[in-house]
Motif scaffolding. Structure first.
Motif, PDB file in Angstrom:
ATOM      1  N   ARG A   1       0.838  -1.214   0.000  1.00  0.00           N
ATOM      2  CA  ARG A   1       0.000   0.000   0.000  1.00  0.00           C
ATOM      3  C   ARG A   1       0.863   1.251   0.000  1.00  0.00           C
ATOM      4  N   PHE A   2       1.980   1.209   0.731  1.00  0.00           N
ATOM      5  CA  PHE A   2       2.901   2.338   0.750  1.00  0.00           C
ATOM      6  C   PHE A   2       3.498   2.568  -0.639  1.00  0.00           C
ATOM      7  N   ARG A   3       3.848   1.498  -1.336  1.00  0.00           N
ATOM      8  CA  ARG A   3       4.414   1.619  -2.676  1.00  0.00           C
ATOM      9  C   ARG A   3       3.421   2.245  -3.652  1.00  0.00           C
ATOM     10  N   ILE A   4       2.153   1.879  -3.534  1.00  0.00           N
ATOM     11  CA  ILE A   4       1.125   2.493  -4.376  1.00  0.00           C
ATOM     12  C   ILE A   4       1.017   3.976  -4.069  1.00  0.00           C
TER      13      ILE A   4
ATOM     14  N   VAL B   1       7.986   1.585  11.385  1.00  0.00           N
ATOM     15  CA  VAL B   1       7.761   0.876  12.643  1.00  0.00           C
ATOM     16  C   VAL B   1       7.473  -0.599  12.386  1.00  0.00           C
ATOM     17  N   GLU B   2       6.570  -0.865  11.442  1.00  0.00           N
ATOM     18  CA  GLU B   2       6.160  -2.248  11.190  1.00  0.00           C
ATOM     19  C   GLU B   2       7.295  -3.108  10.640  1.00  0.00           C
ATOM     20  N   LEU B   3       8.074  -2.543   9.722  1.00  0.00           N
ATOM     21  CA  LEU B   3       9.147  -3.319   9.092  1.00  0.00           C
ATOM     22  C   LEU B   3      10.506  -3.067   9.732  1.00  0.00           C
ATOM     23  N   GLU B   4      10.512  -2.259  10.770  1.00  0.00           N
ATOM     24  CA  GLU B   4      11.728  -1.937  11.520  1.00  0.00           C
ATOM     25  C   GLU B   4      12.836  -1.393  10.615  1.00  0.00           C
ATOM     26  N   TRP B   5      12.448  -0.417   9.778  1.00  0.00           N
ATOM     27  CA  TRP B   5      13.428   0.221   8.921  1.00  0.00           C
ATOM     28  C   TRP B   5      14.399   1.019   9.765  1.00  0.00           C
ATOM     29  N   LYS B   6      15.647   1.060   9.335  1.00  0.00           N
ATOM     30  CA  LYS B   6      16.658   1.866  10.002  1.00  0.00           C
ATOM     31  C   LYS B   6      16.422   3.339   9.676  1.00  0.00           C
ATOM     32  N   ALA B   7      17.021   4.204  10.485  1.00  0.00           N
ATOM     33  CA  ALA B   7      16.840   5.652  10.320  1.00  0.00           C
ATOM     34  C   ALA B   7      17.309   6.120   8.947  1.00  0.00           C
ATOM     35  N   LYS B   8      18.411   5.551   8.452  1.00  0.00           N
ATOM     36  CA  LYS B   8      18.939   5.963   7.149  1.00  0.00           C
ATOM     37  C   LYS B   8      17.942   5.654   6.028  1.00  0.00           C
TER      38      LYS B   8
END
Length: 107
Positions: free
Chosen positions: A11-14, A66-73
């Motif tokens: 959904r984010f990609r869309i 938050v959901e995918l635990e992406w790093k700050a970069k």
């Protein structure tokens, strides 16, 4: 397309695609209409749509972080992609579809 709607990242990609498209529409269609042909009407409408999509993009970005635990970069690069022309399209390939370890995200 239906499979994209089943995940938060999909959904984010869309949303990223739509936000990028609205940004390019402003830059290459409505701004020339406004300044070269003195027709500000389309810019007001597309500008409003783009503004809403941009805000939704930022909200979704932090939810995905938050959901995918992406790093700050990675999060910062995704935020930067939304303000650079063609940025969300480049990010689609090099950022959204790769995990933090650099491996492709399974679809």
């Amino acid at each position: 397309m239906y499979t994209l709607l089943q995940t938060k990242l999909g959904r984010f990609r869309i949303l990223a695609f739509l936000e990028g498209l609205s940004f390019l529409t402003i830059l290459f269609v409505t701004m020339p209409l406004k300044y070269l042909f003195q027709n500000p009407g389309p810019n007001k409408i597309v500008g409003l749509i783009h503004g809403l999509l941009f805000l939704l993009y930022l909200v979704e970005l932090f939810q995905v972080k938050v959901e995918l635990e992406w790093k700050a970069k990675k999060t910062a690069l995704a935020a930067l992609a939304s303000v650079v022309p063609f940025g969300t399209f480049v990010a689609e390939r090099y950022l959204y579809l790769k995990s933090d370890s650099g491996t492709p995200v399974t679809k």
